[in-house]
Design an enzyme around this catalytic site. Structure first.
Site, mmCIF file in Angstrom:
data_model
loop_
_atom_site.group_PDB
_atom_site.id
_atom_site.type_symbol
_atom_site.label_atom_id
_atom_site.label_comp_id
_atom_site.label_asym_id
_atom_site.label_seq_id
_atom_site.Cartn_x
_atom_site.Cartn_y
_atom_site.Cartn_z
ATOM 1 N N ASP A 204 0.932 -1.172 -0.057
ATOM 2 C CA ASP A 204 0.104 0.165 -0.072
ATOM 3 C C ASP A 204 0.991 1.137 -0.126
ATOM 4 O O ASP A 204 2.143 1.179 0.013
ATOM 5 C CB ASP A 204 -0.947 -0.090 1.234
ATOM 6 C CG ASP A 204 -1.892 -0.838 1.204
ATOM 7 O OD1 ASP A 204 -2.887 -0.808 0.295
ATOM 8 O OD2 ASP A 204 -2.027 -1.951 1.795
ATOM 9 N N ASP A 210 -6.187 1.697 6.064
ATOM 10 C CA ASP A 210 -7.292 0.749 5.928
ATOM 11 C C ASP A 210 -6.728 -0.017 4.851
ATOM 12 O O ASP A 210 -7.383 -0.101 3.649
ATOM 13 C CB ASP A 210 -8.732 1.661 5.752
ATOM 14 C CG ASP A 210 -8.586 2.454 4.467
ATOM 15 O OD1 ASP A 210 -7.353 2.708 3.882
ATOM 16 O OD2 ASP A 210 -9.465 3.016 3.753
ATOM 17 N N ASP A 212 -7.148 -3.304 3.192
ATOM 18 C CA ASP A 212 -8.291 -4.318 2.919
ATOM 19 C C ASP A 212 -7.788 -5.634 1.968
ATOM 20 O O ASP A 212 -8.471 -6.443 1.974
ATOM 21 C CB ASP A 212 -9.189 -3.832 2.491
ATOM 22 C CG ASP A 212 -9.122 -2.924 1.261
ATOM 23 O OD1 ASP A 212 -8.210 -2.999 0.652
ATOM 24 O OD2 ASP A 212 -10.060 -2.079 0.868
ATOM 25 N N ASP A 213 -6.390 -5.780 1.587
ATOM 26 C CA ASP A 213 -6.119 -6.983 0.905
ATOM 27 C C ASP A 213 -4.664 -7.218 1.225
ATOM 28 O O ASP A 213 -3.428 -6.522 1.216
ATOM 29 C CB ASP A 213 -5.998 -6.532 -0.839
ATOM 30 C CG ASP A 213 -5.378 -5.419 -1.250
ATOM 31 O OD1 ASP A 213 -4.039 -5.503 -1.412
ATOM 32 O OD2 ASP A 213 -6.034 -4.069 -1.229
ATOM 33 N N TYR A 315 4.541 0.577 -1.987
ATOM 34 C CA TYR A 315 4.770 0.851 -3.481
ATOM 35 C C TYR A 315 6.141 1.117 -3.741
ATOM 36 O O TYR A 315 6.785 0.253 -4.700
ATOM 37 C CB TYR A 315 3.419 1.510 -4.026
ATOM 38 C CG TYR A 315 2.287 1.069 -4.080
ATOM 39 C CD1 TYR A 315 1.962 -0.290 -4.782
ATOM 40 C CD2 TYR A 315 1.311 1.698 -3.356
ATOM 41 C CE1 TYR A 315 0.425 -0.443 -4.727
ATOM 42 C CE2 TYR A 315 -0.181 1.297 -3.640
ATOM 43 C CZ TYR A 315 -0.433 0.095 -3.926
ATOM 44 O OH TYR A 315 -1.780 -0.227 -3.833
ATOM 45 N N ARG A 501 -14.081 0.193 2.171
ATOM 46 C CA ARG A 501 -14.393 1.573 1.780
ATOM 47 C C ARG A 501 -15.563 1.618 0.665
ATOM 48 O O ARG A 501 -15.808 2.480 0.109
ATOM 49 C CB ARG A 501 -13.151 1.826 1.022
ATOM 50 C CG ARG A 501 -12.338 1.155 -0.151
ATOM 51 C CD ARG A 501 -10.860 1.400 -0.393
ATOM 52 N NE ARG A 501 -10.100 0.914 0.562
ATOM 53 C CZ ARG A 501 -8.980 1.108 0.086
ATOM 54 N NH1 ARG A 501 -8.515 1.668 -0.749
ATOM 55 N NH2 ARG A 501 -7.907 0.564 1.229
#
Length: 646
Positions: A204, A210, A212-213, A315, A501
């Site tokens: 991320d 948040d 989420d994966d 990233y 989200r």
């Protein structure tokens, strides 16, 4: 007396029935006059005295006056108000209260009163408010404009004005929801597979909370890969119909603005209990899918699980490492997975380019702000390999979700995108024919044929052609029924990978769980819900754009004072000039026709064709790149003005 009134009304009706009339929308100008524009494209002059009876955006019927070749209109009937609920600034003068709408084309000072439930002493001059137009001169028994102040949005000196005003303008929530702090894990009757020992990882942005994966990838001995996607599971905590669920349904999405997020779910869920933090066990909904060596998708399996991220990655660091840059390196087990995921990504991208469609990479522009909301810098974040790795993984997982729901449920929340709606396909076909591109109607309305056409057009690498064709294309919408996604080139697409989200993803989670438990599916989502999700997404994007426009003006004001020059791309052409996007930071600026030549009549603008001639020679067209100088930064309208610099 009554008889006289009746006769007068009858006489007026007779006069109206014999007087030439037109209907259209009022367009105001800064000089006090305006124009009435009809649906057929005709434009009529509205003199200043008549403009005092209307506002920009009003749809009216008007009397047509002709004096020789000169035509003007006098509005006399209000069909639809252009201004209803609006954002305004308070004006207090000698005990009189008024508001000025925050609108680039409405400068009227409108008399106002304050809603009874508000304390008038708390509202001062130049404060920002929500107001409503309650009287209009063209309404029966209304002698003038009058407004009511319904809500105080922000004090004049509040540093959060750009955020508060923008959210209020689009009627979006100002704060994250609060639904208590008691969130036990629910017993849903699901058997959860223990994946906590598996080395899942997240990628991320540095500041993301948040998450989420999380991913796990294993190369197959026979070629290809097994990719496991573990997705945060808020429905494990939030029961359908719970107050937090209803609030999430209303909000539909988390709003992401520069410097501020307004979450869809309570922050304790969004940023803590559901977020896949490194080293924390979390309930997840998971999918293991096979990606063949050529990039095509094989079998997949959905299941409930408990997982734990073993590494929180960013990233840029991942991209640097894979590109042989920087001094950061992952642990060996994670590094092997990153290399495998890179290979999978390249294979998937190659397959999608051949069998589906691939978006062109566009950079993201990130605002660095201080505590007071001042812009310190605007950074360009390119779509590098790590971004593409996550993107390809999520597209594959969402394609599997669409297939599962279509086969086993028959409905869900699908992202449906038709490149050309039926009412625009014929116009698009005619436009392509004018460019010596002969296509059958099916090439615009059938997915398989459209993919062939799109690849052919992309091979031309014609920015003007791409921009012109976009005028005919439709938007992505939410649908309860499966449908094609022309933008991705896929027969169906349903997202489930962002349930923290996106409320639609929560709906799909619950449907997937029903399939896993062998339960009968509920009734499909209502049209009301899918339309609300589509509209909320539109409002969120507008809010993000509006806040950025405000911050761009503040950040680039010194550049405008110094008339600094920037590389830019022409993104829109209208009758007044052209809009350009600055390559360095993503800001948009307007170049008015008078800035292109000192004599306005030497500039010929064809907004339908997206071309501009200067002194009878084509000078600019959509997609062109040029150098512009900023000349003005207008904070009152959040707009930048530029002139050609070459």
């Amino acid at each position: 007396m009554l008889q006289n009134n009746a006769l007068l009304a009858q006489l007026k009706q007779q006069i109206r029935s014999t007087t030439p009339r037109v209907e259209g929308v009022i367009k105001a100008t800064e000089k006090g006059f305006g124009f009435l524009e009809t649906d057929e494209g005709d434009s009529y002059f509205v003199p200043p005295p008549a403009m005092k009876q209307v506002l920009h955006g009003d749809r009216v019927a008007a009397v047509l006056h002709e004096e020789g070749e000169k035509k003007s209109v006098e509005p006399d009937t209000l069909i639809e108000q252009g201004l209803e609920r609006f954002i305004a600034r308070v004006q207090k003068r000698e005990g009189r209260l008024a508001v000025v709408p925050d609108h680039p084309s409405i400068k009227n000072v409108l008399k106002a009163r304050i809603k009874r439930s508000l304390d008038e002493s708390t509202i001062g001059d130049a404060d920002w408010v929500v107001a409503r137009l309650v009287r209009h001169p063209l309404k029966a028994d209304d002698r003038g404009f009058f407004t009511q102040i319904d809500e105080l949005v922000a004090k004049a000196d509040d540093p959060a004005v750009p955020w508060r005003v923008t959210l209020a303008r689009h009627a979006l929530e100002q704060e994250c929801p609060d639904a208590g702090d008691d969130w036990p894990l629910r017993d849903e009757g699901l058997e959860r597979v223990d994946l906590t020992a598996e080395p899942f990882f997240t990628i991320d942005s540095e500041k993301t909370r948040d998450m989420d994966d999380a991913l796990r990838i294993v190369p197959r001995a026979t070629g290809g890969w097994d990719l496991s996607v573990a997705i945060a599971d808020p429905t494990a905590y939030v029961e359908e119909g719970h107050a937090a669920d209803l609030e999430a349904r209303t909000r539909a999405f988390t709003v992401y603005l520069p410097g501020q997020n307004v979450t869809m779910l309570p922050e304790q869920l969004a940023d803590d209990l559901c977020s896949l933090w490194e080293g924390k066990e979390r309930p997840v909904l998971a999918c293991t899918l096979t990606v063949n060596a050529d990039g095509s998708l094989g079998d997949y399996r959905f299941f409930a699980a408990t997982a734990m991220s073993h590494a929180r990655l960013a990233y840029d660091r991942v991209s640097d490492w894979l590109e042989g840059q920087g001094d950061w390196a992952p642990e060996a087990a994670i590094g092997e997975q990153l290399q495998a995921l890179r290979d999978l990504t390249e294979a998937r991208a190659t397959w999608r380019a051949k069998h589906a469609l691939v978006f062109k990479d566009r950079p993201d522009f990130v605002f660095d702000l201080d505590a007071a909301g001042n812009v310190l810098n605007i950074r360009t974040e390119e779509r590098r390999i790590a971004n593409r790795m996550i993107e390809e993984s999520m597209i594959a997982a969402n394609a599997c979700c669409a297939d599962l729901l279509a086969q086993h449920v028959g409905h869900g929340i699908f992202n449906v995108h038709r490149a050309f709606e039926d009412d625009k396909a014929e116009a698009a076909q005619e436009f392509l024919a004018s460019q010596a591109i002969a296509v059958e109607r099916e090439a615009l309305t059938e997915l398989s044929r459209y993919k062939e056409l799109k690849r052919e057009l992309e091979g031309r690498d014609d920015a003007w052609l791409d921009a012109r064709l976009r005028r005919f294309q439709g938007f992505t919408s939410m649908s309860a029924k499966p449908g094609p996604h022309f933008g991705l080139g896929l027969p169906a697409y349903a997202t489930w990978t962002s349930p923290i989200r996106k409320y639609g993803d929560m709906v799909n989670h619950r449907l997937i769980k029903r399939v896993l438990k062998g339960e009968q599916a509920p009734a499909e989502a209502s049209l009301e819900l899918t339309e609300q999700l589509t509209e909320r997404r539109r409002l969120n994007r507008m809010a993000e754009r509006d806040v950025k426009d405000w911050l761009y003006v503040r950040y680039l004001s010194p550049a405008a004072e110094a008339q600094e020059t920037f590389d830019a791309e022409v993104i829109q052409i209208n009758r007044g000039g052209m809009r350009v996007r600055l390559t360095a930071n993503g800001a948009t600026a307007f170049v008015p026709a008078p800035m292109m030549h000192s004599e306005r009549n030497k500039v010929a603008i064809d907004d339908k064709e997206g071309r501009i001639q200067v002194e009878s020679e084509e000078r600019y067209k959509l997609g062109d790149h040029l150098r512009v100088a900023l000349v003005e930064a207008r904070e009152e309208t959040r707009s930048l003005v530029a002139r050609p610099a070459d």
